[in-house]
Design a protein around this motif. Sequence first.
Motif, mmCIF file in Angstrom:
data_model
loop_
_atom_site.group_PDB
_atom_site.id
_atom_site.type_symbol
_atom_site.label_atom_id
_atom_site.label_comp_id
_atom_site.label_asym_id
_atom_site.label_seq_id
_atom_site.Cartn_x
_atom_site.Cartn_y
_atom_site.Cartn_z
ATOM 1 N N CYS A 30 18.369 -0.858 -14.062
ATOM 2 C CA CYS A 30 19.072 -2.004 -13.684
ATOM 3 C C CYS A 30 20.295 -1.535 -12.803
ATOM 4 O O CYS A 30 20.464 -2.364 -11.820
ATOM 5 C CB CYS A 30 19.853 -2.506 -14.918
ATOM 6 S SG CYS A 30 21.167 -3.751 -14.830
ATOM 7 N N ARG B 58 37.173 -9.712 -10.850
ATOM 8 C CA ARG B 58 36.624 -10.535 -11.915
ATOM 9 C C ARG B 58 37.247 -11.925 -11.994
ATOM 10 O O ARG B 58 36.688 -12.985 -11.909
ATOM 11 C CB ARG B 58 36.436 -9.846 -13.329
ATOM 12 C CG ARG B 58 35.975 -10.816 -14.362
ATOM 13 C CD ARG B 58 35.706 -9.926 -15.613
ATOM 14 N NE ARG B 58 34.926 -10.924 -16.577
ATOM 15 C CZ ARG B 58 34.302 -10.576 -17.387
ATOM 16 N NH1 ARG B 58 33.947 -9.376 -17.837
ATOM 17 N NH2 ARG B 58 33.422 -11.449 -18.165
ATOM 18 N N GLU C 151 35.504 -15.412 -11.024
ATOM 19 C CA GLU C 151 35.574 -16.513 -11.937
ATOM 20 C C GLU C 151 36.420 -17.543 -11.743
ATOM 21 O O GLU C 151 35.764 -18.854 -12.195
ATOM 22 C CB GLU C 151 35.780 -15.882 -13.331
ATOM 23 C CG GLU C 151 34.919 -14.974 -13.835
ATOM 24 C CD GLU C 151 35.170 -14.318 -15.276
ATOM 25 O OE1 GLU C 151 34.126 -14.232 -16.101
ATOM 26 O OE2 GLU C 151 36.455 -14.071 -15.705
ATOM 27 N N GLU D 261 31.115 -13.770 -3.245
ATOM 28 C CA GLU D 261 30.257 -12.694 -3.527
ATOM 29 C C GLU D 261 29.860 -12.086 -1.992
ATOM 30 O O GLU D 261 29.316 -12.852 -1.240
ATOM 31 C CB GLU D 261 29.153 -12.812 -4.371
ATOM 32 C CG GLU D 261 27.549 -12.218 -3.906
ATOM 33 C CD GLU D 261 27.685 -10.967 -4.504
ATOM 34 O OE1 GLU D 261 28.072 -9.918 -3.809
ATOM 35 O OE2 GLU D 261 27.185 -10.659 -5.564
ATOM 36 N N LYS E 112 29.049 -6.696 -6.260
ATOM 37 C CA LYS E 112 27.470 -7.220 -7.223
ATOM 38 C C LYS E 112 27.760 -6.513 -8.511
ATOM 39 O O LYS E 112 27.172 -6.956 -9.163
ATOM 40 C CB LYS E 112 26.820 -6.113 -6.261
ATOM 41 C CG LYS E 112 26.211 -6.725 -4.833
ATOM 42 C CD LYS E 112 24.997 -6.491 -4.580
ATOM 43 C CE LYS E 112 24.721 -7.133 -2.887
ATOM 44 N NZ LYS E 112 23.370 -7.195 -2.724
ATOM 45 N N ALA F 182 29.875 -9.177 -10.659
ATOM 46 C CA ALA F 182 28.969 -10.155 -10.808
ATOM 47 C C ALA F 182 27.900 -9.922 -11.860
ATOM 48 O O ALA F 182 27.985 -10.723 -12.839
ATOM 49 C CB ALA F 182 28.143 -10.557 -9.630
ATOM 50 N N ALA F 183 27.600 -8.823 -11.975
ATOM 51 C CA ALA F 183 26.625 -8.312 -13.201
ATOM 52 C C ALA F 183 27.362 -8.248 -14.397
ATOM 53 O O ALA F 183 26.998 -8.463 -15.496
ATOM 54 C CB ALA F 183 26.036 -7.146 -12.708
ATOM 55 N N ILE G 274 30.003 -10.207 -14.771
ATOM 56 C CA ILE G 274 30.197 -11.504 -15.381
ATOM 57 C C ILE G 274 28.849 -12.171 -16.013
ATOM 58 O O ILE G 274 29.083 -12.769 -17.030
ATOM 59 C CB ILE G 274 30.739 -12.532 -14.125
ATOM 60 C CG1 ILE G 274 32.039 -11.939 -13.448
ATOM 61 C CG2 ILE G 274 30.766 -13.955 -14.607
ATOM 62 C CD1 ILE G 274 32.306 -12.532 -12.256
ATOM 63 N N ARG G 275 27.836 -11.497 -15.696
ATOM 64 C CA ARG G 275 26.471 -12.145 -16.014
ATOM 65 C C ARG G 275 26.486 -11.337 -17.734
ATOM 66 O O ARG G 275 25.281 -11.672 -18.167
ATOM 67 C CB ARG G 275 25.352 -12.046 -15.124
ATOM 68 C CG ARG G 275 25.448 -12.783 -13.952
ATOM 69 C CD ARG G 275 23.921 -12.852 -13.215
ATOM 70 N NE ARG G 275 23.704 -11.465 -12.887
ATOM 71 C CZ ARG G 275 23.859 -11.125 -11.580
ATOM 72 N NH1 ARG G 275 24.733 -11.671 -10.787
ATOM 73 N NH2 ARG G 275 23.607 -9.724 -11.263
ATOM 74 N N GLY G 276 27.013 -10.698 -17.880
ATOM 75 C CA GLY G 276 26.725 -9.723 -19.085
ATOM 76 C C GLY G 276 25.671 -8.677 -18.959
ATOM 77 O O GLY G 276 25.150 -8.227 -20.181
ATOM 78 N N GLU G 277 25.228 -8.436 -17.828
ATOM 79 C CA GLU G 277 24.166 -7.519 -17.766
ATOM 80 C C GLU G 277 24.808 -5.843 -18.012
ATOM 81 O O GLU G 277 23.995 -4.976 -18.486
ATOM 82 C CB GLU G 277 23.362 -7.400 -16.190
ATOM 83 C CG GLU G 277 22.733 -8.844 -16.079
ATOM 84 C CD GLU G 277 22.439 -9.147 -14.739
ATOM 85 O OE1 GLU G 277 22.067 -10.246 -14.614
ATOM 86 O OE2 GLU G 277 22.341 -8.165 -13.899
#
Length: 446
Positions: A101, A213, A217, A223, A230, A233-234, A236-239
Amino acid sequence: MMKLPSGEMGLPWIGETVEFYKAQRSNQLFDSFFQPRIKKHGNIFKTKLMGSPTVVVNGAAANKFFMSNEFKLVVSSWPTSSVELMGKNSIMEKQGDSHRCLRGIITSTLNVSGLTAMVPRMCSSIHNHLQKNWQDKEEISLYRSTKMLTFTIVLECLFGIGIEPETLFGVFERVLEGVLSPPVNIPGTKFGRAKKARSEIEKKLVGEIRRKREAMEGGRDEEDGLLLSKLVAALIRGEITEDEVVDNVVLLVFAAHDTTSYAITMTFKMLANHPDSYSLLLKEHEDIAKNKRPGEALTFEDVKKMEYTWQVARETMRLNPPIFGSFRKATTDIEFEGFTIPRGWKVLWTTYGTHYDETYFPDPMSFNPSRFADPIQSYAFIPFGGGPRLCAGYQLAKLNILVLVHYVVTRYNWSLVYPDERILMDPLPFPSKGMPIKISPKSHHN
């Protein structure tokens, strides 16, 4: 019955660590540590380093076997101090899916469209650096200058981080000093100083990440294709977690600036000592410059034309690899070429094991860039490692080297102050006097 490779385990616990460190400091790892043991025991031998029984493997087949079996038979295994300072959540420590990832996010910044967008940004960083630090000077330390520059490029062009590079540079240098030192965290030790510097960097980065962040948001920040966006962004997406963002920024800043600045410095040293190569390289850059208006930045297409320059840079890294190799740990008993490497033992692959072997590179100690005009056997040339752990920033390093060489050779006459300067290591190789060069501007340049 297990058949172990032959070799000496040296003294109890210490093993052959003292000889290894001594050879490393004087940049004689190949001549005084690896080569005598290869002569005596063959391409695979056992030793004991830093408290761990270790099997040293040499050759393209061994490199391919151990690098491509990453996560299956072996895992990355760095000394405790390196892990503590780079961060347990960095890509260097991650396995399996979380490694994939993070690596995916990093490499997506360095694909063709990412690199195309990066070239003009890099040109402007280099242009500003030369104006600020080379203008009206007669002599500069090439190594110091390129270290500062590659550091700036990673922050500005890869991450888009707005912190003044000068304020962070010294702090990062302090962290690096502790990377291979004994992990004793008390004030006054190298490791203690490095840990303190690491938390200083962390504070600054966390501030930067949270600002970014909030802006993303709140829709105030686009971006922009840069790596920090990047990663955020990941996040924020919780990855991924905030710690993962911080640790990977720290790791990549190190990985990118130290090895690249050494590669650039040695490329100039080689060019100074091989005038024929220099005239070929210079012609390549003058042809590119001819088609540019004054002050116009290079494009990715221009960089692609620097074929001979990239041969010179690769031949330089073959002879002067920025890293000597890398440690892995066997996660199971491994059968390889008739030997067993027991589970829990370390495996060390080395760049010298193929770079200096005439099987892959005839007359290996001579400087001959044109050998890279033909395809090279895979896993024989490994300054950036290979397999799933191939250096994620290697395209950035390549751009950095080519674009900087272009600006220096088209704008300056230069010469080495000490043509035979010694190279030392601590923990990475560096020129003992900082590779000073005399410079004077060329009268007409873009």
